[in-house]
Write an enzyme that holds these catalytic residues in place. Structure first.
Site, mmCIF file in Angstrom:
data_model
loop_
_atom_site.group_PDB
_atom_site.id
_atom_site.type_symbol
_atom_site.label_atom_id
_atom_site.label_comp_id
_atom_site.label_asym_id
_atom_site.label_seq_id
_atom_site.Cartn_x
_atom_site.Cartn_y
_atom_site.Cartn_z
ATOM 1 N N GLY A 1 0.799 -1.220 0.000
ATOM 2 C CA GLY A 1 0.000 0.000 0.000
ATOM 3 C C GLY A 1 0.828 1.263 0.000
ATOM 4 O O GLY A 1 2.027 1.248 -0.257
ATOM 5 N N GLY B 1 5.624 4.096 -8.826
ATOM 6 C CA GLY B 1 6.270 2.796 -9.044
ATOM 7 C C GLY B 1 5.224 1.687 -9.067
ATOM 8 O O GLY B 1 5.211 0.831 -9.957
ATOM 9 N N HIS B 2 4.308 1.715 -8.072
ATOM 10 C CA HIS B 2 3.241 0.708 -8.052
ATOM 11 C C HIS B 2 2.337 0.848 -9.276
ATOM 12 O O HIS B 2 1.906 -0.149 -9.858
ATOM 13 C CB HIS B 2 2.378 0.860 -6.789
ATOM 14 C CG HIS B 2 3.107 0.640 -5.504
ATOM 15 N ND1 HIS B 2 3.328 1.636 -4.584
ATOM 16 C CD2 HIS B 2 3.662 -0.486 -4.980
ATOM 17 C CE1 HIS B 2 3.969 1.147 -3.539
ATOM 18 N NE2 HIS B 2 4.192 -0.143 -3.746
ATOM 19 N N GLN C 1 14.618 -9.225 -3.367
ATOM 20 C CA GLN C 1 13.277 -9.820 -3.247
ATOM 21 C C GLN C 1 12.904 -10.535 -4.553
ATOM 22 O O GLN C 1 12.366 -11.640 -4.531
ATOM 23 C CB GLN C 1 12.261 -8.721 -2.912
ATOM 24 C CG GLN C 1 10.826 -9.170 -2.962
ATOM 25 C CD GLN C 1 9.880 -8.155 -2.360
ATOM 26 O OE1 GLN C 1 9.753 -8.071 -1.143
ATOM 27 N NE2 GLN C 1 9.206 -7.376 -3.192
ATOM 28 N N ARG D 1 8.463 4.533 1.732
ATOM 29 C CA ARG D 1 9.228 5.038 2.878
ATOM 30 C C ARG D 1 9.807 6.438 2.638
ATOM 31 O O ARG D 1 10.236 7.082 3.579
ATOM 32 C CB ARG D 1 10.352 4.067 3.249
ATOM 33 C CG ARG D 1 9.833 2.777 3.868
ATOM 34 C CD ARG D 1 10.945 1.940 4.476
ATOM 35 N NE ARG D 1 10.425 0.864 5.290
ATOM 36 C CZ ARG D 1 10.266 -0.403 4.888
ATOM 37 N NH1 ARG D 1 10.590 -0.740 3.655
ATOM 38 N NH2 ARG D 1 9.779 -1.309 5.699
HETATM 39 O O1 PAF Z 1 7.584 -5.403 -1.977
HETATM 40 C C1 PAF Z 1 6.651 -5.353 -1.135
HETATM 41 O O2 PAF Z 1 5.897 -4.380 -1.045
HETATM 42 C C2 PAF Z 1 6.444 -6.523 -0.184
HETATM 43 O O3 PAF Z 1 7.653 -7.073 0.207
HETATM 44 C C3 PAF Z 1 5.505 -7.603 -0.752
HETATM 45 C C4 PAF Z 1 6.071 -8.256 -1.987
HETATM 46 C C5 PAF Z 1 4.151 -6.979 -1.074
HETATM 47 C C6 PAF Z 1 5.272 -8.690 0.289
HETATM 48 O O4 PAF Z 1 4.708 -8.177 1.448
#
Ligand code: PAF
Length: 283
Positions: A31, A36-37, A153, A187
């Site tokens: 959220g 970027g999202h 990640q 952040r």
């Molecule tokens: O990249 C993120 O925002 C988080 O690490 C994810 C992949 C949603 C997992 O909580």
């Protein structure tokens, strides 16, 4: 856009979409959505019939003392942004449903999670892989989109998908940056105006690394030292790590071999805010 907050509701809907032959893309997020999202959702929408964007601030990937409680949250704003970017279903499960009482099951990817962020945050990736596994089960996606900004990640998720035979394509989308180069991150909202201004040094340090390597520098410590000198020229910056690593194994290298791909990454604190960023460099 449909909003679903129960796990059973999400599973039923995903089942139904699959039955109808729809191609499902998942964009997992915590959220406080930013550009970027939005770009992850757009990339997902180009490749699927329905985009499911999940919003869940995952307690399992925060260690005690980290910013779980103060992590920024704004569901009404996120709902507007998610819909505008092309989300078909917004999935917002609750902590109680994701981690019911007496919860004891985690997914752990070994090795890749012990370096870089994993060294600094030893329980972080098991939280990520556990919640992403659950999201995969609930949303039944054909593909899932993650951002290159969280390079480790992405590598960990790809490894998990391969090792556990998930039939899901992992798409990694380029990092979206502010005009001054700072990588978009939820952040960034924590930074004071002065820290925000100083934080532009991060991208400049990654550009310096790229210039040095493209200019023929092969010593990883020379590259890392050059970056650290530049970063610490900003009084608020505290370097957690600067790393030059093999892009596949994430193991640090001493020299940058010709014909290879390296991940130059960093974690730096500005006051209480810890930022990460990276670039991939092919030699
Ligand atoms: O990249 C993120 O925002 C988080 O690490 C994810 C992949 C949603 C997992 O909580």
């Amino acid at each position: 856009m449909k909003v679903i907050s129960s796990v059973a509701g999400m599973q039923r809907t995903a089942e139904e979409l699959r039955r109808k032959g729809g191609r499902i893309a998942l964009v997992p997020t915590m959220g406080y959505l930013h550009k970027g999202h939005e770009s992850l959702v757009r990339i997902a929408a180009e490749r699927a019939d329905v985009v499911i964007t999940s919003i869940f601030v995952n307690p399992a990937q925060f260690a005690p003392g980290e910013d779980f409680e103060r992590y920024p949250r704004d569901l009404p704003r996120d709902t507007r942004i998610a819909e505008g970017a092309g989300t078909g279903i917004l999935f917002t499960p609750s902590v109680e449903e994701v981690y019911p009482g007496n919860y004891h099951t985690y997914v752990i990817v070994e090795e890749l999670t012990t370096v870089l962020e994993g060294k600094a945050r030893p329980t972080h990736f098991r939280g990520v892989t556990t919640v992403v596994t659950k999201l995969f089960h609930w949303t039944k996606p054909h593909l899932a989109v993650f951002g290159q900004k969280d390079a480790q990640q992405c590598a960990v998720i790809r490894r998990m998908v391969k090792d556990l035979n998930f039939d899901i394509d992992i798409v990694v989308a380029p990092t979206v940056r502010e005009q001054d180069g700072l990588a978009m991150s939820s952040r960034n909202a924590y930074l004071s105006p002065d820290e925000r201004q100083q934080s532009t040094v991060l991208y400049r340090s990654l550009q310096l690394a790229e210039q040095m390597i493209r200019g023929g520098e092969r010593g990883a410590s020379a590259v890392a030292d050059g970056m650290k000198r530049l970063i610490t020229s900003q009084p608020a910056a505290r370097v957690d790590y600067v790393s030059v690593a093999d892009a596949q194994t994430l193991q640090e290298v001493d020299t940058v071999p010709p014909g290879s791909e390296v991940l130059v990454s960093l974690a730096v604190r500005f006051g209480a805010t810890r930022l990460i960023d990276n670039v991939l460099i092919k030699t």
